[in-house]
Scaffold this motif. Structure first.
Motif, mmCIF file in Angstrom:
data_model
loop_
_atom_site.group_PDB
_atom_site.id
_atom_site.type_symbol
_atom_site.label_atom_id
_atom_site.label_comp_id
_atom_site.label_asym_id
_atom_site.label_seq_id
_atom_site.Cartn_x
_atom_site.Cartn_y
_atom_site.Cartn_z
ATOM 1 N N GLU A 1 0.825 -1.203 0.000
ATOM 2 C CA GLU A 1 0.000 0.000 0.000
ATOM 3 C C GLU A 1 0.865 1.260 0.000
ATOM 4 N N THR A 2 2.020 1.210 0.664
ATOM 5 C CA THR A 2 2.893 2.375 0.705
ATOM 6 C C THR A 2 3.438 2.687 -0.685
ATOM 7 N N VAL A 3 3.888 1.657 -1.391
ATOM 8 C CA VAL A 3 4.373 1.857 -2.761
ATOM 9 C C VAL A 3 3.242 2.388 -3.640
ATOM 10 N N GLY A 4 2.055 1.773 -3.504
ATOM 11 C CA GLY A 4 0.902 2.241 -4.259
ATOM 12 C C GLY A 4 0.533 3.670 -3.907
ATOM 13 N N GLY A 5 0.682 4.026 -2.637
ATOM 14 C CA GLY A 5 0.368 5.378 -2.201
ATOM 15 C C GLY A 5 1.293 6.416 -2.821
ATOM 16 N N VAL A 6 2.571 6.064 -2.936
ATOM 17 C CA VAL A 6 3.519 6.977 -3.589
ATOM 18 C C VAL A 6 3.142 7.158 -5.062
ATOM 19 N N LEU A 7 2.772 6.048 -5.739
ATOM 20 C CA LEU A 7 2.324 6.141 -7.133
ATOM 21 C C LEU A 7 1.052 6.978 -7.236
ATOM 22 N N LEU A 8 0.156 6.804 -6.264
ATOM 23 C CA LEU A 8 -1.074 7.599 -6.225
ATOM 24 C C LEU A 8 -0.758 9.081 -6.095
ATOM 25 N N LEU A 9 0.175 9.396 -5.224
ATOM 26 C CA LEU A 9 0.592 10.788 -5.029
ATOM 27 C C LEU A 9 1.179 11.360 -6.315
ATOM 28 N N LEU A 10 2.024 10.592 -6.978
ATOM 29 C CA LEU A 10 2.627 11.044 -8.233
ATOM 30 C C LEU A 10 1.572 11.230 -9.317
ATOM 31 N N ALA A 11 0.581 10.315 -9.364
ATOM 32 C CA ALA A 11 -0.490 10.427 -10.353
ATOM 33 C C ALA A 11 -1.330 11.677 -10.124
ATOM 34 N N ALA A 12 -1.609 11.978 -8.854
ATOM 35 C CA ALA A 12 -2.390 13.176 -8.535
ATOM 36 C C ALA A 12 -1.636 14.441 -8.938
ATOM 37 N N ILE A 13 -0.327 14.456 -8.677
ATOM 38 C CA ILE A 13 0.491 15.614 -9.069
ATOM 39 C C ILE A 13 0.520 15.753 -10.586
ATOM 40 N N ALA A 14 0.667 14.611 -11.271
ATOM 41 C CA ALA A 14 0.684 14.643 -12.742
ATOM 42 C C ALA A 14 -0.632 15.168 -13.292
ATOM 43 N N ALA A 15 -1.751 14.752 -12.690
ATOM 44 C CA ALA A 15 -3.064 15.234 -13.143
ATOM 45 C C ALA A 15 -3.188 16.733 -12.958
ATOM 46 N N LEU A 16 -2.740 17.252 -11.811
ATOM 47 C CA LEU A 16 -2.827 18.689 -11.543
ATOM 48 C C LEU A 16 -1.950 19.481 -12.510
ATOM 49 N N VAL A 17 -0.744 18.974 -12.772
ATOM 50 C CA VAL A 17 0.154 19.664 -13.709
ATOM 51 C C VAL A 17 -0.452 19.653 -15.112
ATOM 52 N N TRP A 18 -0.952 18.486 -15.524
ATOM 53 C CA TRP A 18 -1.533 18.338 -16.868
ATOM 54 C C TRP A 18 -2.739 19.257 -17.055
ATOM 55 N N PHE B 1 -7.079 6.028 -11.706
ATOM 56 C CA PHE B 1 -8.276 6.761 -11.282
ATOM 57 C C PHE B 1 -7.905 8.177 -10.848
ATOM 58 N N ALA B 2 -6.828 8.292 -10.068
ATOM 59 C CA ALA B 2 -6.385 9.618 -9.616
ATOM 60 C C ALA B 2 -5.983 10.496 -10.789
ATOM 61 N N LEU B 3 -5.318 9.883 -11.782
ATOM 62 C CA LEU B 3 -4.856 10.650 -12.937
ATOM 63 C C LEU B 3 -6.016 11.296 -13.686
ATOM 64 N N PHE B 4 -7.148 10.576 -13.784
ATOM 65 C CA PHE B 4 -8.269 11.101 -14.558
ATOM 66 C C PHE B 4 -9.362 11.733 -13.696
ATOM 67 N N SER B 5 -9.145 11.813 -12.379
ATOM 68 C CA SER B 5 -10.137 12.448 -11.504
ATOM 69 C C SER B 5 -9.596 13.658 -10.757
ATOM 70 N N ALA B 6 -8.281 13.703 -10.544
ATOM 71 C CA ALA B 6 -7.704 14.777 -9.726
ATOM 72 C C ALA B 6 -7.294 15.993 -10.537
ATOM 73 N N GLY B 7 -7.474 15.958 -11.858
ATOM 74 C CA GLY B 7 -7.052 17.082 -12.687
ATOM 75 C C GLY B 7 -8.049 18.222 -12.674
ATOM 76 N N VAL B 8 -7.948 19.084 -11.685
ATOM 77 C CA VAL B 8 -8.840 20.241 -11.591
ATOM 78 C C VAL B 8 -8.026 21.515 -11.784
ATOM 79 N N ALA B 9 -8.675 22.503 -12.353
ATOM 80 C CA ALA B 9 -8.011 23.787 -12.581
ATOM 81 C C ALA B 9 -7.810 24.500 -11.256
ATOM 82 N N VAL B 10 -6.582 24.882 -10.974
ATOM 83 C CA VAL B 10 -6.248 25.533 -9.709
ATOM 84 C C VAL B 10 -5.758 26.947 -9.994
ATOM 85 N N SER B 11 -6.397 27.908 -9.359
ATOM 86 C CA SER B 11 -5.981 29.314 -9.468
ATOM 87 C C SER B 11 -6.224 29.972 -8.122
ATOM 88 N N GLY B 12 -5.714 31.195 -7.991
ATOM 89 C CA GLY B 12 -5.923 31.906 -6.728
ATOM 90 C C GLY B 12 -7.398 32.093 -6.428
#
Length: 460
Positions: A30-47, A285-296
């Motif tokens: 789960e820890t390894v998967g969690g790190v991948l999840l974190l990276l996927a969420a960051i990738a979605a936000l950047v994308w 799932f995180a990659l295609f769900s966490a990609g939200v537009a972030v602004s001030g």
């Protein structure tokens, strides 16, 4: 003559050695998967927040699948309904194992994680409701802040380098399993659409066949995988959320070992499927769900609108108070004592970790506000913000006790006689003390020999 006072039961005590090893193996994946999840969420936000954001939306909304079977779905939909079925299948196996061989098999031991999980879901829902009643917001999202994401929580532990003692890790894992169970019930009861009874009947027939084949001892992935896909498709078309099919099949697996078995079928299949769930299904799932537009302005709205503020406060405040309060109430009314190696600030730190509600919270957010794309995106941003704040708070609380945790983990891992069993589990064994005396004598002799050799070299 007065009766002797009843022995007070300890909570969050040291785990039995087999349970400790199982928890360690499960959490490692789960820890390894969690790190991948974190990276996927960051990738979605950047994308989603670069000039390539249109391509993100294009890929996420691209439809694929047989329309004749009612499965012409977007990529995002496939991730939420299809891939997460694998995640919930593993959750079903975890729950079954906990019920028959883990912490939940003993009603007294089960009281702690069950009460903590219930309070950890009720209080966030109450916080969300109060914020939205006061602010004239929507009550539809009351379930969004009720879920805990164990993989993300463990990723936080991996990143900040905190060594939680096995008792606290097991508590967090069991808490998340119970949390998943109630999240499944919430999805099944409150987010089921118009029912197609023909498809639902077919899904139940498929599940009955799945159960019968297991009981008859039929083996072979080529039997069960196609059957599981058919059950999933029927469940999706029935109007019940398709992930329920995964949970149901996970619960059917036998998780008790027979005399001639090293692992039960449930443990074996979980060992095979968990990497697929933690390493592929949940990160996608995180990659295609966490990609939200972030602004001030968007972040400002998160903390000013009732719906999104309710989600943030539910995760950060409600989860922490609920899990901590549930644990304290269990100890108070069952006359149990906290393990002497731990203190209540340790429970508070774990309770704040429970505020990281990523995967299931995002899923419930999509279900609760389906049809309102703008509000769905805002709720996703609130889930991300609340989970981040909870992670930072937990990190600070855990860092304050990191030296104590490191010492406890070192005690649990110490194996001076090198027999593969930590010394702390052998302290009541007379043979252990004889072995340790021999080891200490050998080390003392080696030290004396080195000292004599050093003196001889000095004399020369």
């Amino acid at each position: 003559m007065a009766a002797p006072a009843p022995t007070r039961r300890r909570i969050l005590g040291r785990l039995p050695l087999p349970e400790r090893r199982f928890v360690a193996d499960a959490l490692r994946t789960e820890t390894v998967g969690g790190v991948l999840l974190l990276l996927a969420a960051i990738a979605a936000l950047v994308w989603a927040n670069t000039p390539l954001h249109e391509s993100y939306q294009t890929v996420r909304d691209f439809h694929i699948g047989p329309a004749a079977l009612g499965l012409d779905l977007s990529i995002q939909h496939w991730a939420a309904d299809g891939l997460l079925a694998v995640f919930f299948f593993v959750a079903g196996i975890e729950l079954k194992r906990e019920l028959v061989a883990g912490e939940l098999r003993d009603p007294k031991a089960a009281a702690l994680p069950v009460v903590a999980a219930l309070c950890g879901m009720a209080v966030p829902a109450l916080v969300y409701t109060l914020v939205n009643v006061a602010g004239d917001g929507s009550l539809a999202g009351w379930a969004v802040p009720t879920a805990t994401d164990i993989a993300f929580a463990l990723a936080v532990l991996a990143v900040i380098g905190t060594s939680l003692p096995s008792a606290l890790r097991a508590f967090l894992l069991t808490l998340a399993v119970v949390d998943d169970l109630f999240a499944i019930l919430i999805i099944a009861v409150f987010f089921t659409g118009d029912l197609n009874f023909l498809a639902l009947g077919g899904a139940f027939a498929g599940l009955a066949l799945f159960w019968l084949l297991l009981r008859l001892g039929v083996k072979g992935w080529y039997v069960y995988v196609p059957l599981a896909l058919v059950v999933w498709g029927l469940m999706y078309n029935s109007g019940v959320h398709a992930t329920i099919a995964g949970v149901a099949m996970g619960l059917m697996l036998r998780c008790t070992r027979r005399e001639d078995e090293e692992h039960s079928p449930g443990e074996h299949i979980e060992h095979l499927v968990r990497p697929l769930s933690a390493g592929l299904a949940v990160p996608l799932f995180a990659l295609f769900s966490a990609g939200v537009a972030v602004s001030g302005e968007a972040l400002g709205d998160v903390f000013t609108q009732p719906v999104t503020l309710g989600v943030v406060l539910g995760l950060v405040v409600g989860k922490t108070i609920g899990v901590f309060g549930g644990t304290w109430l269990t100890a108070r009314f069952t006359r149990a004592e906290l393990n002497e190696d731990l203190s209540w600030p340790d429970v508070l730190a774990v309770a704040s970790l429970a505020g990281i509600g990523f995967t299931v919270s995002l899923l419930i957010g999509e279900l609760a506000f389906e049809g309102d794309a703008a509000l769905t995106e805002e709720v996703k941003a609130a889930v991300l913000a609340g989970s981040l704040i909870a992670a930072l708070l937990a990190g600070v609380l855990l860092k304050l006790r990191v030296r104590k945790y490191a010492a406890l983990c070192a005690d649990e891992e110490r194996d001076e006689d090198e027999d593969g069993i930590p010394d702390i589990y052998e302290e009541g064994d007379p043979d252990y003390h004889l072995r340790m005396a021999a080891i200490h004598e050998r080390k003392a002799a080696e030290h004396r020999a080195k000292a004599e050799a050093a003196r001889d070299r000095a004399d020369v």
